[in-house]
Design a protein around this motif. Structure first.
Motif, PDB file in Angstrom:
ATOM      1  N   SER A  15       0.829  -1.213   0.000  1.00  0.00           N
ATOM      2  CA  SER A  15       0.000   0.000   0.000  1.00  0.00           C
ATOM      3  C   SER A  15       0.860   1.259   0.000  1.00  0.00           C
ATOM      4  N   VAL A  16       1.974   1.233   0.731  1.00  0.00           N
ATOM      5  CA  VAL A  16       2.856   2.410   0.759  1.00  0.00           C
ATOM      6  C   VAL A  16       3.519   2.608  -0.597  1.00  0.00           C
ATOM      7  N   SER A  17       4.030   1.531  -1.183  1.00  0.00           N
ATOM      8  CA  SER A  17       4.714   1.660  -2.472  1.00  0.00           C
ATOM      9  C   SER A  17       3.760   2.150  -3.558  1.00  0.00           C
ATOM     10  N   LYS A  18       2.533   1.646  -3.555  1.00  0.00           N
ATOM     11  CA  LYS A  18       1.558   2.081  -4.555  1.00  0.00           C
ATOM     12  C   LYS A  18       1.207   3.558  -4.373  1.00  0.00           C
ATOM     13  N   ALA A  19       1.124   4.008  -3.123  1.00  0.00           N
ATOM     14  CA  ALA A  19       0.827   5.415  -2.871  1.00  0.00           C
ATOM     15  C   ALA A  19       1.946   6.308  -3.386  1.00  0.00           C
ATOM     16  N   VAL A  20       3.189   5.910  -3.132  1.00  0.00           N
ATOM     17  CA  VAL A  20       4.330   6.695  -3.609  1.00  0.00           C
ATOM     18  C   VAL A  20       4.349   6.723  -5.139  1.00  0.00           C
ATOM     19  N   MET A 119      -9.044   3.438  16.806  1.00  0.00           N
ATOM     20  CA  MET A 119      -9.267   3.046  15.411  1.00  0.00           C
ATOM     21  C   MET A 119     -10.285   3.978  14.774  1.00  0.00           C
ATOM     22  N   GLY A 120      -9.898   4.591  13.684  1.00  0.00           N
ATOM     23  CA  GLY A 120     -10.823   5.439  12.945  1.00  0.00           C
ATOM     24  C   GLY A 120     -10.223   6.782  12.589  1.00  0.00           C
ATOM     25  N   VAL A 142      -7.348  12.116   9.516  1.00  0.00           N
ATOM     26  CA  VAL A 142      -6.546  11.010   8.990  1.00  0.00           C
ATOM     27  C   VAL A 142      -6.937   9.737   9.738  1.00  0.00           C
ATOM     28  N   TYR A 143      -6.481   8.590   9.230  1.00  0.00           N
ATOM     29  CA  TYR A 143      -6.960   7.302   9.738  1.00  0.00           C
ATOM     30  C   TYR A 143      -5.929   6.623  10.639  1.00  0.00           C
ATOM     31  N   PHE A 144      -6.343   6.347  11.875  1.00  0.00           N
ATOM     32  CA  PHE A 144      -5.477   5.723  12.877  1.00  0.00           C
ATOM     33  C   PHE A 144      -5.939   4.297  13.184  1.00  0.00           C
ATOM     34  N   GLN A 181       1.993   8.493  12.940  1.00  0.00           N
ATOM     35  CA  GLN A 181       1.377   7.376  13.633  1.00  0.00           C
ATOM     36  C   GLN A 181       0.259   6.734  12.806  1.00  0.00           C
ATOM     37  N   PHE A 182      -0.377   7.523  11.985  1.00  0.00           N
ATOM     38  CA  PHE A 182      -1.472   7.049  11.134  1.00  0.00           C
ATOM     39  C   PHE A 182      -0.911   6.532   9.802  1.00  0.00           C
ATOM     40  N   HIS A 183      -1.805   6.021   8.980  1.00  0.00           N
ATOM     41  CA  HIS A 183      -1.411   5.540   7.651  1.00  0.00           C
ATOM     42  C   HIS A 183      -1.739   6.628   6.629  1.00  0.00           C
ATOM     43  N   PRO A 184      -0.764   7.386   6.140  1.00  0.00           N
ATOM     44  CA  PRO A 184      -1.089   8.449   5.185  1.00  0.00           C
ATOM     45  C   PRO A 184      -1.702   7.918   3.908  1.00  0.00           C
ATOM     46  N   GLU A 185      -1.280   6.716   3.499  1.00  0.00           N
ATOM     47  CA  GLU A 185      -1.777   6.144   2.240  1.00  0.00           C
ATOM     48  C   GLU A 185      -3.235   5.692   2.354  1.00  0.00           C
ATOM     49  N   LYS A 186      -3.753   5.633   3.583  1.00  0.00           N
ATOM     50  CA  LYS A 186      -5.151   5.243   3.804  1.00  0.00           C
ATOM     51  C   LYS A 186      -5.970   6.402   4.364  1.00  0.00           C
TER      52      LYS A 186
END
Length: 207
Positions: A15-20, A119-120, A142-144, A181-186
């Motif tokens: 998911s990170v590589s696809k976002a980049v 979560m959320g 953002v999503y944690f 701390q969160f997922h930037p790609e999500k």
């Protein structure tokens, strides 16, 4: 050059590589020291338990490589567990030493009035508005997903928080070292724009 994503066997590599890549940058998923040290920027992802991740990093000698990245002023971004690994210690399932790039500890949410894990979607509050990560970006959601959170020892390392019963470390930064701390790609448009600003900071050019 490319953006290196450190492959130590525990991480949201796809998911990170696809976002980049969606942001127009070349990606190299690698565990090779020379490739990591030659990259324009380095991302340390992470999903799972702190102690297991540190064991994997040490077994592959990638702990020393990531520390070299930080010491050499290559832009470095830790994501989720990858951010927690940047710190000194964690109490997750025992006491574990981290990479020690930033001083501080990782502790479990106390729970009680709020659910664990956290979560959320939660709103960011920028503490250090001059950070290059925030250029052109308003505060937003953002999503944690996490049960443990970071307590930085150095106040200026904390550049954004979120509220979950109390202020929670959301983004850290010192020099060329950052953590989310969160997922930037999500995390929708804001998450992708925060990731974009980190990639711009690397000086790497868009394809």
């Amino acid at each position: 050059m490319a953006i290196a994503i450190v492959d130590y066997g525990m991480g949201n590599l796809h998911s990170v590589s696809k976002a980049v890549e969606r942001l127009g940058y070349e990606v190299l998923i690698t565990s090779v020291e020379s490739e990591i040290l030659a990259a324009d920027g380095v991302i340390l992802p992470g999903v799972g338990a702190f102690g297991d991740a540190m064991a994997q990093l040490r077994e592959s000698s990638l702990d020393a490589v990531v520390q070299k990245v930080a010491e050499g002023n290559q832009p470095l971004l830790g994501i989720c567990l990858g951010m927690q690994l940047l710190f000194s210690t964690s109490e997750e399932h025992g006491n574990h030493e981290g990479l020690g790039i930033l001083p501080g500890s990782v502790v479990r949410f106390a729970g009680g009035a709020y659910k664990v894990p956290h979560m959320g979607w939660n709103k960011l509050e920028y503490i250090e508005e001059g950070s290059p990560l925030f250029t052109g970006l308003a505060e937003g959601y953002v999503y944690f997903v996490h049960s443990y959170h970071v307590l930085p020892e150095v106040k200026t390392d904390l550049i954004a928080t979120t509220d979950y019963g109390h202020p929670v470390t959301a983004i850290v930064g010192r020099g060329s070292v950052f953590g989310m701390q969160f997922h930037p790609e999500k995390s929708g448009e804001l998450g992708m724009n925060l990731l974009r600003n980190f990639l711009k900071f690397t000086g790497d050019s868009v394809k």
